[in-house]
Write a protein that holds these residues in place. Structure first.
Motif, PDB file in Angstrom:
ATOM      1  N   UNK A 214       0.886  -1.087   0.249  1.00  0.00           N
ATOM      2  CA  UNK A 214       0.314   0.024  -0.136  1.00  0.00           C
ATOM      3  C   UNK A 214       0.612   1.426  -0.080  1.00  0.00           C
ATOM      4  N   UNK A 215       0.856   1.830  -0.920  1.00  0.00           N
ATOM      5  CA  UNK A 215       1.898   2.970  -1.359  1.00  0.00           C
ATOM      6  C   UNK A 215       1.227   4.440   0.172  1.00  0.00           C
ATOM      7  N   UNK A 216      -0.350   4.796  -0.923  1.00  0.00           N
ATOM      8  CA  UNK A 216      -0.922   5.527  -0.189  1.00  0.00           C
ATOM      9  C   UNK A 216      -1.989   5.186   0.276  1.00  0.00           C
ATOM     10  N   UNK A 217      -2.862   5.941   1.015  1.00  0.00           N
ATOM     11  CA  UNK A 217      -4.045   5.046   1.981  1.00  0.00           C
ATOM     12  C   UNK A 217      -4.396   7.356   1.616  1.00  0.00           C
ATOM     13  N   UNK A 218      -5.283   7.324   1.012  1.00  0.00           N
ATOM     14  CA  UNK A 218      -6.191   8.600   0.357  1.00  0.00           C
ATOM     15  C   UNK A 218      -7.150   8.323   1.667  1.00  0.00           C
ATOM     16  N   UNK A 219      -8.444   7.360   2.062  1.00  0.00           N
ATOM     17  CA  UNK A 219      -9.311   8.207   3.231  1.00  0.00           C
ATOM     18  C   UNK A 219      -9.220   7.897   4.014  1.00  0.00           C
ATOM     19  N   UNK A 220      -9.656   8.361   5.799  1.00  0.00           N
ATOM     20  CA  UNK A 220      -9.569   7.200   7.183  1.00  0.00           C
ATOM     21  C   UNK A 220     -10.940   6.996   7.986  1.00  0.00           C
ATOM     22  N   UNK A 221     -11.230   6.689   8.617  1.00  0.00           N
ATOM     23  CA  UNK A 221     -12.136   5.375   9.168  1.00  0.00           C
ATOM     24  C   UNK A 221     -13.063   6.794   9.811  1.00  0.00           C
ATOM     25  N   UNK A 222     -13.835   6.627   9.495  1.00  0.00           N
ATOM     26  CA  UNK A 222     -15.121   8.047   9.548  1.00  0.00           C
ATOM     27  C   UNK A 222     -15.357   8.474   8.435  1.00  0.00           C
ATOM     28  N   UNK A 223     -15.130   8.406   7.229  1.00  0.00           N
ATOM     29  CA  UNK A 223     -14.572   9.959   5.957  1.00  0.00           C
ATOM     30  C   UNK A 223     -16.026   9.630   5.249  1.00  0.00           C
ATOM     31  N   UNK A 224     -16.452   9.951   5.075  1.00  0.00           N
ATOM     32  CA  UNK A 224     -17.117   9.977   4.292  1.00  0.00           C
ATOM     33  C   UNK A 224     -17.153   9.602   2.693  1.00  0.00           C
ATOM     34  N   UNK A 225     -17.428   9.027   1.646  1.00  0.00           N
ATOM     35  CA  UNK A 225     -16.808   8.719   0.837  1.00  0.00           C
ATOM     36  C   UNK A 225     -17.722   8.385  -0.475  1.00  0.00           C
ATOM     37  N   UNK A 226     -17.210   8.804  -1.686  1.00  0.00           N
ATOM     38  CA  UNK A 226     -18.353   8.705  -2.999  1.00  0.00           C
ATOM     39  C   UNK A 226     -18.287   7.600  -4.425  1.00  0.00           C
ATOM     40  N   UNK A 227     -19.204   7.353  -5.071  1.00  0.00           N
ATOM     41  CA  UNK A 227     -18.920   6.806  -5.435  1.00  0.00           C
ATOM     42  C   UNK A 227     -17.307   7.190  -6.685  1.00  0.00           C
TER      43      UNK A 227
END
Length: 158
Positions: A95-108
Motif C-alpha cells: 500500500x503506497x498511499x492511503x487517501x481515506x480515513x475511518x469516519x470519512x464519507x466517500x463517494x462512488x
C-alpha cells in the motif's frame, strides 16, 4: 468508511480486505427488496392461477409479471450494493498511499488507496560521467532497498 485494514507501506495480499463502509443502510435496502420480491411473487402466483383459468386478462397478468421482474432486478441491485461495502485488494503488493480515513464519507468512484506490485521495479538512475566507465549493459549491480531492508539484485538495460 468504518474500517481500514492496512497502513501505508504495509504488504497487501490479493483478495485481502482493505476497507469497509457501514453496511446498515445497504442491508435495510436489501431486506426491503427481499420483502418486495416475496410480496410480488405471492401476487404473481395467485394471478397466474386466475390467468390459467382464463379469469384474468393477458394485460393484467403481464403487469404483475413485469412487477415481479422489476422487483427481482431491484433485489439484485441491492445485493450488489451490499456486497460493494467491502473493498478487497485486486493485486498483491504494497500500500503506497492511503487517501481515506475511518469516519470519512466517500463517494462512488473516489480513489481510496494506491496498491502497487513492487516485486519488479524500473528505476532511472543518473550516473555521474566520472562513474560511467564502471557501468556496462547487462551488469549485475545491487541496490539497497529501504522497504525490504536488504541488498537486491538489479540489471542495467540502457
Amino acid at each position: 468508511m468504518n474500517f481500514i485494514a492496512a497502513d501505508e507501506g504495509q504488504t497487501i495480499r490479493k483478495g485481502q480486505l482493505l476497507a469497509s463502509l457501514d453496511p446498515t443502510n445497504y442491508g435495510i435496502a436489501k431486506e426491503l427488496a427481499d420483502v418486495q420480491v416475496g410480496q410480488v411473487s405471492d401476487e404473481y402466483n395467485r394471478l397466474k392461477l386466475m390467468h390459467d383459468r382464463n379469469s384474468l386478462s393477458d394485460a393484467d397478468f403481464a403487469k404483475v409479471n413485469f412487477s415481479l421482474q422489476q422487483a427481482k432486478v431491484q433485489q439484485k441491485l441491492q445485493t450488489k450494493n451490499l456486497s460493494d461495502t467491502k473493498l478487497y485488494a485486486p493485486i498483491s503488493g504494497v500500500m503506497l498511499k492511503k487517501m481515506a480515513e475511518v469516519g470519512e464519507i466517500t463517494g462512488v468512484g473516489t480513489p481510496l488507496f494506491v496498491v502497487s506490485d513492487i516485486s519488479k521495479v524500473n528505476v532511472n538512475a543518473y550516473i555521474p560521467e566520472s562513474e560511467l566507465h564502471t557501468v556496462r549493459l547487462g551488469n549485475r549491480p545491487v541496490y539497497w532497498s529501504l522497504h525490504w531492508g536488504r541488498y537486491s539484485p538489479a540489471r542495467s538495460k540502457k
